[in-house]
Design an enzyme around this catalytic site. Structure first.
Site, PDB file in Angstrom:
ATOM      1  N   ASP A 157     -14.196  -6.104   0.166  1.00  0.00           N
ATOM      2  CA  ASP A 157     -13.055  -6.037   1.088  1.00  0.00           C
ATOM      3  C   ASP A 157     -13.021  -7.343   1.868  1.00  0.00           C
ATOM      4  O   ASP A 157     -13.995  -8.104   1.878  1.00  0.00           O
ATOM      5  CB  ASP A 157     -13.208  -4.846   2.055  1.00  0.00           C
ATOM      6  N   CYS A 200      -9.577  -2.761  -0.642  1.00  0.00           N
ATOM      7  CA  CYS A 200      -8.660  -3.470   0.255  1.00  0.00           C
ATOM      8  C   CYS A 200      -7.253  -3.320  -0.309  1.00  0.00           C
ATOM      9  O   CYS A 200      -6.995  -3.713  -1.459  1.00  0.00           O
ATOM     10  CB  CYS A 200      -9.079  -4.942   0.285  1.00  0.00           C
ATOM     11  N   ASN A 201      -6.365  -2.730   0.469  1.00  0.00           N
ATOM     12  CA  ASN A 201      -4.982  -2.542   0.016  1.00  0.00           C
ATOM     13  C   ASN A 201      -4.302  -3.887  -0.230  1.00  0.00           C
ATOM     14  O   ASN A 201      -3.539  -4.050  -1.175  1.00  0.00           O
ATOM     15  CB  ASN A 201      -4.168  -1.781   1.063  1.00  0.00           C
ATOM     16  N   THR A 202      -4.578  -4.845   0.651  1.00  0.00           N
ATOM     17  CA  THR A 202      -3.923  -6.148   0.556  1.00  0.00           C
ATOM     18  C   THR A 202      -4.327  -6.861  -0.738  1.00  0.00           C
ATOM     19  O   THR A 202      -3.478  -7.424  -1.442  1.00  0.00           O
ATOM     20  CB  THR A 202      -4.303  -7.018   1.775  1.00  0.00           C
ATOM     21  N   TYR A 207      -6.982 -10.878   5.502  1.00  0.00           N
ATOM     22  CA  TYR A 207      -6.251 -11.308   4.307  1.00  0.00           C
ATOM     23  C   TYR A 207      -4.743 -11.076   4.482  1.00  0.00           C
ATOM     24  O   TYR A 207      -3.930 -11.734   3.854  1.00  0.00           O
ATOM     25  CB  TYR A 207      -6.669 -10.478   3.089  1.00  0.00           C
ATOM     26  N   CYS A 211      -4.435   0.481   5.063  1.00  0.00           N
ATOM     27  CA  CYS A 211      -5.413  -0.602   5.159  1.00  0.00           C
ATOM     28  C   CYS A 211      -6.772   0.062   5.317  1.00  0.00           C
ATOM     29  O   CYS A 211      -6.905   0.996   6.122  1.00  0.00           O
ATOM     30  CB  CYS A 211      -5.090  -1.484   6.366  1.00  0.00           C
ATOM     31  N   HIS A 240      -9.357  -0.760   6.737  1.00  0.00           N
ATOM     32  CA  HIS A 240      -9.966  -0.854   8.070  1.00  0.00           C
ATOM     33  C   HIS A 240      -9.530   0.305   8.987  1.00  0.00           C
ATOM     34  O   HIS A 240     -10.249   0.697   9.896  1.00  0.00           O
ATOM     35  CB  HIS A 240      -9.553  -2.153   8.766  1.00  0.00           C
TER      36      HIS A 240
HETATM   37  N1  DGL Z   1      -8.870  -4.018   4.658  1.00  0.00           N
HETATM   38  C1  DGL Z   1      -7.766  -4.645   4.132  1.00  0.00           C
HETATM   39  C2  DGL Z   1      -6.701  -3.767   3.581  1.00  0.00           C
HETATM   40  O1  DGL Z   1      -6.989  -2.680   3.161  1.00  0.00           O
HETATM   41  C3  DGL Z   1      -7.308  -5.968   4.556  1.00  0.00           C
HETATM   42  C4  DGL Z   1      -7.049  -6.230   5.956  1.00  0.00           C
HETATM   43  C5  DGL Z   1      -6.886  -7.693   6.183  1.00  0.00           C
HETATM   44  O2  DGL Z   1      -7.856  -8.407   5.887  1.00  0.00           O
HETATM   45  O3  DGL Z   1      -5.834  -8.109   6.631  1.00  0.00           O
HETATM   46  O4  DGL Z   1      -5.561  -4.138   3.524  1.00  0.00           O
END
Ligand code: DGL
Length: 264
Positions: A11, A74-76, A43, A184, A186
């Site tokens: 992630d 990580c979704n992004t 990200y 996300c 997080h």
């Molecule tokens: N944890 C990440 C997600 O699921 C990325 C968050 C980030 O780094 O902006 O999108």
């Protein structure tokens, strides 16, 4: 067949441990390796090109560590880079995407909220999914700007986080959503605050459990499971900055988990 090689998970930071937890719980006798690219977080505000470059870097590291499957926690990174990863490497990849489908299907108010990064909300993959499953639904998309930074700096339960969430959720509350999708990895760490702010009827959904189930299914289908029964494998965690926040979030001391600082 018994495949003792580890499941590699990455992630942009500590958030993907919310996914790791589900995987470790469902597959305790699988060895897991977690890479926290906190040095490059967030990200979500980077270009797609940059997200792809970082995802490749993390993948290469996990392959160097002998991973048999890679979970993009990580979704992004999933919505921007998984296509490229799948076409570049032979190992199977599991990704995570905002759970719009169940929210759209279950919503009585026909209004749902999606809290995610800009990178996820503007991605082609997310736009397509949203068009398919939420066409007749009022979807309130909100960029969670600033939330990842607060979690990465260990302030997930702070007043600052609560104030920012109140501001971000306002348009969703005005639209009377009854489902909030956490887009996300997080954000599950914000659930205690979210529950404090949201009305009781709003259900929060994230994709962690679904990702763990999918990981198990793909391991099974590819004959990659570690069938060594009855043995719980100790996970290993790596961060490319001071790993204090990562250690805290997974309660490494209580569980005796190994957390190492590593340049990657
Ligand atoms: N944890 C990440 C997600 O699921 C990325 C968050 C980030 O780094 O902006 O999108």
């Amino acid at each position: 067949m018994n495949d003792p090689r580890p499941i590699g998970i990455f992630d942009s930071g500590v958030g993907g441990t919310s996914i790791w937890k589900e995987i470790h719980q469902l597959l305790p006798n699988e060895k897991t390796i977690y890479l926290s690219d906190s040095k490059n977080a967030p990200y979500g505000i980077k270009t797609q090109e940059e997200i792809i470059r970082l995802s490749i870097k993390n993948t290469e590291k996990l392959l160097e560590m002998n991973s048999k499957i890679i979970v993009v926690a990580c979704n992004t990174a999933t919505t921007n880079a998984i296509k490229v990863l799948r076409s570049t490497y032979k190992v199977p990849f599991i990704g995570i995407e905002p759970a719009i489908k169940p929210a759209a299907l279950k919503s009585n108010n026909k209004a749902i909220g999606i809290l995610a990064t800009r990178g996820t909300l503007t991605s082609e993959l997310f736009t397509q999914t949203s068009e398919i499953y939420a066409r007749d639904i009022n979807v309130i998309e909100v960029e969670g700007n600033g939330l990842v930074e607060l979690i990465e700096s260990g302030k997930r339960g702070s007043e600052e986080a609560e104030d920012l969430l109140k501001k971000l959720l306002k348009p969703m509350l005005e639209a009377e959503i009854d489902y909030l999708v956490l887009g996300c990895s997080h954000y599950p760490y914000l659930i205690p605050l979210l529950k404090k702010i949201l009305p009781k009827n709003v259900e929060i959904i994230d994709s962690g459990e679904a990702v763990a189930k999918q990981t198990k299914a793909i391991l099974q289908q590819n004959g990659l499971l570690n069938t060594g029964e009855g043995k719980t494998e100790k996970p290993e965690f790596f961060s490319n900055i001071d790993p204090e926040v990562l250690s805290n979030i997974i309660e490494a001391k209580n569980h005796g988990y190994k957390v190492t600082r590593l340049d990657f």
